[in-house]
Scaffold this motif. Structure first.
Motif, mmCIF file in Angstrom:
data_model
loop_
_atom_site.group_PDB
_atom_site.id
_atom_site.type_symbol
_atom_site.label_atom_id
_atom_site.label_comp_id
_atom_site.label_asym_id
_atom_site.label_seq_id
_atom_site.Cartn_x
_atom_site.Cartn_y
_atom_site.Cartn_z
ATOM 1 N N LEU A 28 0.843 -1.195 0.000
ATOM 2 C CA LEU A 28 0.000 0.000 0.000
ATOM 3 C C LEU A 28 0.879 1.247 0.000
ATOM 4 C CD1 LEU A 28 -3.058 0.996 0.414
ATOM 5 C CD2 LEU A 28 -2.368 1.309 2.782
ATOM 6 N N GLY A 29 1.910 1.237 0.834
ATOM 7 C CA GLY A 29 2.829 2.361 0.900
ATOM 8 C C GLY A 29 3.668 2.519 -0.350
ATOM 9 N N GLN A 30 4.141 1.405 -0.892
ATOM 10 C CA GLN A 30 4.959 1.472 -2.111
ATOM 11 C C GLN A 30 4.168 2.065 -3.276
ATOM 12 O OE1 GLN A 30 6.075 -2.643 -2.556
ATOM 13 N NE2 GLN A 30 7.975 -2.392 -1.406
ATOM 14 N N GLN A 31 2.931 1.640 -3.409
ATOM 15 C CA GLN A 31 2.120 2.141 -4.512
ATOM 16 C C GLN A 31 1.758 3.620 -4.309
ATOM 17 O OE1 GLN A 31 1.759 0.428 -7.330
ATOM 18 N NE2 GLN A 31 3.043 -1.054 -6.286
ATOM 19 N N ALA A 32 1.533 3.996 -3.058
ATOM 20 C CA ALA A 32 1.278 5.417 -2.775
ATOM 21 C C ALA A 32 2.501 6.244 -3.147
ATOM 22 C CB ALA A 32 0.924 5.610 -1.308
ATOM 23 N N ARG A 33 3.689 5.723 -2.835
ATOM 24 C CA ARG A 33 4.925 6.437 -3.169
ATOM 25 C C ARG A 33 5.065 6.609 -4.680
ATOM 26 N NH1 ARG A 33 7.089 9.233 -0.006
ATOM 27 N NH2 ARG A 33 7.811 7.704 1.480
ATOM 28 N N GLN A 34 4.735 5.576 -5.439
ATOM 29 C CA GLN A 34 4.831 5.699 -6.892
ATOM 30 C C GLN A 34 3.865 6.758 -7.422
ATOM 31 O OE1 GLN A 34 4.520 1.906 -8.870
ATOM 32 N NE2 GLN A 34 6.355 1.112 -7.886
ATOM 33 N N LEU A 35 2.636 6.744 -6.919
ATOM 34 C CA LEU A 35 1.671 7.766 -7.345
ATOM 35 C C LEU A 35 2.138 9.158 -6.929
ATOM 36 C CD1 LEU A 35 -1.682 5.963 -6.560
ATOM 37 C CD2 LEU A 35 -0.988 6.840 -8.805
ATOM 38 N N GLU A 36 2.670 9.259 -5.726
ATOM 39 C CA GLU A 36 3.161 10.547 -5.239
ATOM 40 C C GLU A 36 4.292 11.063 -6.127
ATOM 41 O OE1 GLU A 36 5.420 12.527 -1.396
ATOM 42 O OE2 GLU A 36 5.365 10.351 -1.609
ATOM 43 N N GLN A 37 5.209 10.191 -6.492
ATOM 44 C CA GLN A 37 6.334 10.610 -7.330
ATOM 45 C C GLN A 37 5.859 11.041 -8.714
ATOM 46 O OE1 GLN A 37 8.897 7.189 -6.946
ATOM 47 N NE2 GLN A 37 9.876 7.998 -5.112
ATOM 48 N N ARG A 38 4.911 10.303 -9.272
ATOM 49 C CA ARG A 38 4.355 10.701 -10.573
ATOM 50 C C ARG A 38 3.641 12.042 -10.461
ATOM 51 N NH1 ARG A 38 0.661 6.073 -12.416
ATOM 52 N NH2 ARG A 38 0.143 7.586 -14.019
ATOM 53 N N LEU A 39 2.951 12.253 -9.348
ATOM 54 C CA LEU A 39 2.257 13.525 -9.138
ATOM 55 C C LEU A 39 3.257 14.668 -9.011
ATOM 56 C CD1 LEU A 39 -0.338 15.109 -8.700
ATOM 57 C CD2 LEU A 39 -0.252 14.442 -6.274
ATOM 58 N N ARG A 40 4.356 14.432 -8.327
ATOM 59 C CA ARG A 40 5.386 15.476 -8.212
ATOM 60 C C ARG A 40 5.919 15.904 -9.572
ATOM 61 N NH1 ARG A 40 9.486 13.654 -3.622
ATOM 62 N NH2 ARG A 40 7.930 13.040 -2.121
ATOM 63 N N VAL A 41 6.065 14.951 -10.468
ATOM 64 C CA VAL A 41 6.522 15.287 -11.825
ATOM 65 C C VAL A 41 5.504 16.213 -12.482
ATOM 66 C CG1 VAL A 41 6.962 14.361 -14.131
ATOM 67 C CG2 VAL A 41 7.927 13.213 -12.123
ATOM 68 N N LEU A 42 4.226 15.864 -12.385
ATOM 69 C CA LEU A 42 3.191 16.710 -12.982
ATOM 70 C C LEU A 42 3.176 18.095 -12.335
ATOM 71 C CD1 LEU A 42 0.282 14.115 -13.298
ATOM 72 C CD2 LEU A 42 1.770 14.964 -15.126
ATOM 73 N N MET A 43 3.385 18.133 -11.034
ATOM 74 C CA MET A 43 3.375 19.401 -10.306
ATOM 75 C C MET A 43 4.542 20.308 -10.712
ATOM 76 S SD MET A 43 2.404 17.875 -6.525
ATOM 77 C CE MET A 43 2.528 19.402 -5.602
ATOM 78 N N ALA A 44 5.582 19.739 -11.262
ATOM 79 C CA ALA A 44 6.773 20.510 -11.613
ATOM 80 C C ALA A 44 6.576 21.351 -12.870
ATOM 81 C CB ALA A 44 7.968 19.573 -11.803
ATOM 82 N N PHE A 45 5.552 21.042 -13.643
ATOM 83 C CA PHE A 45 5.326 21.756 -14.904
ATOM 84 C C PHE A 45 4.324 22.884 -14.720
ATOM 85 C CE2 PHE A 45 6.815 17.585 -16.239
ATOM 86 C CZ PHE A 45 7.810 17.935 -17.138
ATOM 87 N N ASP A 46 4.507 23.947 -15.493
ATOM 88 C CA ASP A 46 3.572 25.056 -15.458
ATOM 89 C C ASP A 46 2.225 24.666 -16.058
ATOM 90 O OD1 ASP A 46 5.377 26.784 -14.261
ATOM 91 O OD2 ASP A 46 6.182 27.454 -16.187
ATOM 92 N N ALA A 47 2.260 23.821 -17.074
ATOM 93 C CA ALA A 47 1.025 23.363 -17.723
ATOM 94 C C ALA A 47 1.130 21.865 -17.968
ATOM 95 C CB ALA A 47 0.826 24.095 -19.047
ATOM 96 N N VAL A 48 0.019 21.184 -17.709
ATOM 97 C CA VAL A 48 -0.046 19.740 -17.914
ATOM 98 C C VAL A 48 -1.268 19.459 -18.776
ATOM 99 C CG1 VAL A 48 -0.327 17.495 -16.776
ATOM 100 C CG2 VAL A 48 1.061 19.275 -15.691
#
Length: 119
Positions: free
Chosen positions: A70-90
């Motif tokens: 559960l934690g590992q999968q949350a971490r993967q989603l969190e990391q993918r979300l951080r990538v999206l958050m890094a861009f001005d437009a998605v």
């Protein structure tokens, strides 16, 4: 000299494990609710932050309480979300792809959050 073991340690640990386990359904409900309010065409930064915070909390604590996958999968989603958050437009499609992963995660966690495998 032998170290004394706190007699109540395991009882407290079990109580914390039970508390975490009982919080999983409401945490998944919070993720689902945030997902349902999410507009991929016009993402709200506050909502993105809320999703990030929930996933970060799960990722940081789940394994401690026996919910390793559960934690590992949350971490993967969190990391993918951080990538999206890094861009001005998605692009909306990129948000849709991420949301599909979130939907799959929540559905899996609602069925058996302590499972040792993720599909």
């Amino acid at each position: 000299m032998a170290t004394l073991i706190d007699q109540d340690f395991f009882a407290r640990l079990n109580a914390l494990n039970d508390k975490f386990a009982s919080s999983v359904p409401s945490t998944m409900a919070r993720l689902h609710d945030a997902r349902m309010r999410f507009d991929v065409a016009a993402p709200d930064n506050g909502l993105v932050g809320e999703l990030h915070q929930i996933l970060h909390t799960i990722a940081g604590s789940a394994a401690t309480f026996g919910f390793r996958v559960l934690g590992q999968q949350a971490r993967q989603l969190e990391q993918r979300l951080r990538v999206l958050m890094a861009f001005d437009a998605v692009a909306p499609q990129d948000w849709e792809n991420w949301m599909a992963g979130l939907d799959e995660y929540v559905a899996w966690a609602e069925m058996n959050p302590k499972a040792d495998q993720y599909p």
